[in-house]
Design a protein around this motif. Sequence first.
Motif, PDB file in Angstrom:
ATOM      1  N   VAL A 198     -10.517  33.274 118.236  1.00  0.00           N
ATOM      2  CA  VAL A 198     -11.791  33.990 118.336  1.00  0.00           C
ATOM      3  C   VAL A 198     -12.643  33.667 117.111  1.00  0.00           C
ATOM      4  O   VAL A 198     -12.187  33.825 115.976  1.00  0.00           O
ATOM      5  N   SER A 225      -5.162  39.882 116.541  1.00  0.00           N
ATOM      6  CA  SER A 225      -6.359  39.143 116.935  1.00  0.00           C
ATOM      7  C   SER A 225      -7.361  40.117 117.548  1.00  0.00           C
ATOM      8  O   SER A 225      -6.986  40.942 118.385  1.00  0.00           O
ATOM      9  N   ASP A 266      -9.936  41.731 120.036  1.00  0.00           N
ATOM     10  CA  ASP A 266     -10.133  41.580 121.475  1.00  0.00           C
ATOM     11  C   ASP A 266     -11.406  42.267 121.944  1.00  0.00           C
ATOM     12  O   ASP A 266     -11.694  42.313 123.132  1.00  0.00           O
ATOM     13  N   VAL A 314     -20.185  34.626 120.338  1.00  0.00           N
ATOM     14  CA  VAL A 314     -18.737  34.751 120.423  1.00  0.00           C
ATOM     15  C   VAL A 314     -18.184  33.493 121.083  1.00  0.00           C
ATOM     16  O   VAL A 314     -18.678  33.060 122.124  1.00  0.00           O
ATOM     17  N   VAL A 326     -14.499  32.117 122.355  1.00  0.00           N
ATOM     18  CA  VAL A 326     -13.127  32.521 122.619  1.00  0.00           C
ATOM     19  C   VAL A 326     -12.383  31.345 123.251  1.00  0.00           C
ATOM     20  O   VAL A 326     -12.800  30.835 124.284  1.00  0.00           O
ATOM     21  N   ASP A 327     -11.285  30.939 122.615  1.00  0.00           N
ATOM     22  CA  ASP A 327     -10.427  29.880 123.132  1.00  0.00           C
ATOM     23  C   ASP A 327      -9.395  30.528 124.050  1.00  0.00           C
ATOM     24  O   ASP A 327      -8.470  31.188 123.571  1.00  0.00           O
ATOM     25  N   ASP A 328      -9.558  30.336 125.368  1.00  0.00           N
ATOM     26  CA  ASP A 328      -8.671  31.011 126.317  1.00  0.00           C
ATOM     27  C   ASP A 328      -7.237  30.491 126.271  1.00  0.00           C
ATOM     28  O   ASP A 328      -6.340  31.121 126.808  1.00  0.00           O
ATOM     29  N   GLN A 345      -6.269  33.101 123.400  1.00  0.00           N
ATOM     30  CA  GLN A 345      -6.625  34.520 123.577  1.00  0.00           C
ATOM     31  C   GLN A 345      -6.371  34.898 125.036  1.00  0.00           C
ATOM     32  O   GLN A 345      -7.277  34.940 125.840  1.00  0.00           O
ATOM     33  N   PHE A 384     -11.722  38.972 125.997  1.00  0.00           N
ATOM     34  CA  PHE A 384     -12.524  39.519 124.914  1.00  0.00           C
ATOM     35  C   PHE A 384     -13.727  40.199 125.536  1.00  0.00           C
ATOM     36  O   PHE A 384     -14.252  39.727 126.553  1.00  0.00           O
ATOM     37  N   GLY A 413     -12.308  33.141 128.411  1.00  0.00           N
ATOM     38  CA  GLY A 413     -12.489  32.102 127.411  1.00  0.00           C
ATOM     39  C   GLY A 413     -13.833  31.428 127.608  1.00  0.00           C
ATOM     40  O   GLY A 413     -14.097  30.918 128.689  1.00  0.00           O
ATOM     41  N   GLN A 434     -18.042  30.695 125.510  1.00  0.00           N
ATOM     42  CA  GLN A 434     -18.944  30.903 124.378  1.00  0.00           C
ATOM     43  C   GLN A 434     -20.204  31.543 124.936  1.00  0.00           C
ATOM     44  O   GLN A 434     -20.794  31.040 125.892  1.00  0.00           O
TER      45      GLN A 434
END
Length: 172
Positions: free
Chosen positions: A48, A68, A70, A81, A83-85, A88, A92, A105, A107
């Motif tokens: 994240v 991490s 969330d 934001v 988020v790399d799925d 994560q 999120f 996941g 942006q």
Amino acid sequence: MNTMLRNLFAAALAAGLIPHGAAFAQSAGCTVSRDAGARQVLSCPGGVTVTAEAGAAYSLVDRNRDGSPDSASLRRKAILVDVDDTQQAGGFQVVTPQAIAAVRGTQWAVDVAGGQTSVLVVRGSVAVRRPAGEPVVLSPGEGVDVTAGTEPLVVRRWPAPRAAALLARLGQ
């Protein structure tokens, strides 16, 4: 933690500004830096990254206490934001006074100003809804403006100048 900070934290918790049982991401291993535009960039465990416009009022929360963040609570200005799925798994969400934007996941940018939340997807897809409403799903280049009310949310492809202006505020 000194007494004054402890009292402020207790007051914020009692007022519902901080979810009970939440651990703030800043205490969960996020590194904080500033870019050339005075934006705050938080790189957090779990893939994240949050870029906050100078003066943004927000907080990150690790609700499940896995180290991490969330969730983010955004009250003023904009955050981006990413988020790399693959890292994560639980997704999120960004919570604002008018909307909840959630992903697995992607942006995306969220901006809160003048009683309105605006959400723009850069990559992936984002589900956006009012706290008590049906979600709409945004794809890259699409956005939605959310105000208080009950009318259906309208997804629109954002004009290039509008998208560029918001992303420029976030260093993109």
